[in-house]
Every structure is written in structure tokens, then in C-alpha cells.
Design a protein around this motif. Structure first.
Motif, PDB file in Angstrom:
ATOM      1  N   ARG A  25       0.844  -1.199   0.000  1.00 15.79           N
ATOM      2  CA  ARG A  25       0.000   0.000   0.000  1.00 15.79           C
ATOM      3  C   ARG A  25       0.873   1.239   0.000  1.00 15.79           C
ATOM      4  O   ARG A  25       1.727   1.427   0.844  1.00 15.79           O
ATOM      5  N   GLY A  26       0.601   2.103  -0.970  1.00 14.59           N
ATOM      6  CA  GLY A  26       1.303   3.376  -1.055  1.00 14.59           C
ATOM      7  C   GLY A  26       0.307   4.493  -1.253  1.00 14.59           C
ATOM      8  O   GLY A  26      -0.787   4.455  -0.697  1.00 14.59           O
ATOM      9  N   PHE A  27       0.663   5.455  -2.069  1.00  8.79           N
ATOM     10  CA  PHE A  27      -0.284   6.506  -2.403  1.00  8.79           C
ATOM     11  C   PHE A  27       0.061   7.099  -3.758  1.00  8.79           C
ATOM     12  O   PHE A  27       1.185   7.028  -4.227  1.00  8.79           O
ATOM     13  N   ARG A  28      -0.965   7.650  -4.390  1.00  7.21           N
ATOM     14  CA  ARG A  28      -0.835   8.336  -5.676  1.00  7.21           C
ATOM     15  C   ARG A  28      -1.080   9.812  -5.449  1.00  7.21           C
ATOM     16  O   ARG A  28      -1.900  10.195  -4.622  1.00  7.21           O
ATOM     17  N   GLY A  29      -0.359  10.630  -6.216  1.00  4.95           N
ATOM     18  CA  GLY A  29      -0.485  12.060  -6.047  1.00  4.95           C
ATOM     19  C   GLY A  29      -1.003  12.756  -7.293  1.00  4.95           C
ATOM     20  O   GLY A  29      -0.993  12.209  -8.392  1.00  4.95           O
ATOM     21  N   LEU A  30      -1.470  13.981  -7.081  1.00  6.44           N
ATOM     22  CA  LEU A  30      -1.973  14.832  -8.146  1.00  6.44           C
ATOM     23  C   LEU A  30      -1.243  16.170  -8.046  1.00  6.44           C
ATOM     24  O   LEU A  30      -1.032  16.693  -6.951  1.00  6.44           O
ATOM     25  N   LEU A  31      -0.853  16.704  -9.192  1.00  6.32           N
ATOM     26  CA  LEU A  31      -0.145  17.976  -9.255  1.00  6.32           C
ATOM     27  C   LEU A  31      -0.803  18.856 -10.307  1.00  6.32           C
ATOM     28  O   LEU A  31      -0.963  18.446 -11.452  1.00  6.32           O
ATOM     29  N   HIS A  32      -1.165  20.070  -9.905  1.00  8.90           N
ATOM     30  CA  HIS A  32      -1.694  21.074 -10.828  1.00  8.90           C
ATOM     31  C   HIS A  32      -0.546  21.893 -11.377  1.00  8.90           C
ATOM     32  O   HIS A  32       0.247  22.433 -10.616  1.00  8.90           O
ATOM     33  N   VAL A  33      -0.445  21.992 -12.706  1.00  6.77           N
ATOM     34  CA  VAL A  33       0.619  22.776 -13.344  1.00  6.77           C
ATOM     35  C   VAL A  33      -0.032  23.824 -14.231  1.00  6.77           C
ATOM     36  O   VAL A  33      -0.797  23.492 -15.109  1.00  6.77           O
TER      37      VAL A  33
END
Length: 189
Positions: free
Chosen positions: A181-189
Motif C-alpha cells: 500500500r502506497g499513495f498516488r499524487g496529483l499535481l496542478h501545473v
């Protein structure tokens, strides 16, 4: 060119990262219909701190790619698109409070702290479900997602995975951690 601080990439690192991102963008057109790489690259080049965050996403195994554009802000949305939860972001409990509550066998970090240090946001359940419309992710792993405060105050945290053609949302104690189990990220550019 010397790197001025640890959140800035050298010119060579920027060029290498942009090459990786461009190749991934071109290989996966289903993730970003109607978007042009040249416009995205121009925006990236004007925001070195976002390039640094993308470098961190790549370095930890996230394989970030553009998954759309926010029509209100005009921001391009980069998300971790690795088939499984990023390897460099696994075996983490949910947040600092959960980490502090562990008496023994503490993980190295927490999901919330790592995402914040990387300059990215944890996916919400809705964002995770939208990501699954672009492919099959987490078929063997799972990913922590942003947890509503009412659940977190009771000691829980949420995670999702994709099994049997369906996105499943589960709960666990926020202090728990697992090798898959990890995590996914979101980035606004």
C-alpha cells in the motif's frame, strides 16, 4: 548551472525529466485527448518548483502523466500513472498523528507528510475513480486516498484498489502500513 536549493533541478535534470514526460505523454494519448505537449512543456518550464515535484513523483516510481486540464484554472493535471502504487511510497501509515501513535515497528514516514514534502496532493476517492477510467491501476496493490476528517478523527483512514473490474474503497486504522500500500499524487501545473 549549480542547484541553488534542494527543490530545484539542474538544467540537465530538467531536460531529462521533460524527455521522459514527453515520451510518456505521446505513448498514452487516451489519458489526455485534445491536449498538446508543447503547451504543457512551456507551462512546466515556467514553473521550476512543479518540475521538482514531478521529478520526485518520477523518482519514487509514480510515472506521472497528464490526465486532463482543469477548465476553471487552466491547470494541467499530472497524476501518478504507474500500474501499481509507486514503490518508493509504500509501507507508510496515513499521517503524522498515526505515525506518532505507533509504539513499535514505526514506518519511515507517513503518506500525508511525504505528499506535502513532494508538493503534491493525495488523490480523493473521486479522483481515484476517475483515474481508473483511464486504465487499470492498483490491481495488485492499494493506495491511500484523502480521508474525510470525521473518519480520521475516529482513527481510520481510507484506501482504494481495483479488483474484478471494480474500484473498491476500504478503511483501515490510520497507523497501519503494508508493503503493497502506497499513495498516488496529483499535481496542478
Amino acid at each position: 548551472m549549480a542547484v541553488k536549493n534542494k527543490k530545484e533541478l539542474s538544467t540537465q535534470q530538467q531536460e531529462n525529466l521533460l524527455d521522459i514526460l514527453k515520451i510518456r505523454f505521446e505513448k498514452n494519448p487516451n489519458r489526455h485527448h485534445g491536449l498538446e505537449w508543447s503547451a504543457i512543456q512551456t507551462k512546466l518550464e515556467s514553473q521550476p518548483e512543479k518540475l521538482w515535484s514531478l521529478h520526485e513523483m518520477e523518482h519514487t516510481g509514480g510515472e506521472p502523466d497528464v490526465i486532463g486540464k482543469d477548465e476553471e484554472t487552466g491547470d494541467y493535471l499530472f497524476c501518478d500513472c504507474a500500474a501499481e502504487s509507486p514503490k518508493g511510497r509504500r509501507s507508510l501509515c496515513y499521517d503524522a498523528e498515526a505515525l506518532a501513535s505507533r509504539k513499535e515497528y514505526k514506518p519511515a514516514n507517513s503518506t500525508v507528510a511525504m505528499a506535502e514534502a513532494m508538493g503534491i496532493a493525495l488523490l480523493t476517492e473521486a479522483q481515484y475513480r476517475r483515474l481508473q477510467e483511464l486504465g487499470s491501476f492498483d490491481t495488485k496493490t492499494s493506495s491511500w486516498v484523502e480521508t474525510p476528517s470525521a473518519i480520521r478523527q475516529l482513527g481510520g483512514a481510507l484506501f482504494c484498489d481495483f479488483r474484478y473490474g471494480t474500484v473498491f474503497l476500504y478503511h483501515n486504522g490510520a497507523e497501519s502500513y503494508y508493503a503493497v500500500r502506497g499513495f498516488r499524487g496529483l499535481l496542478h501545473v
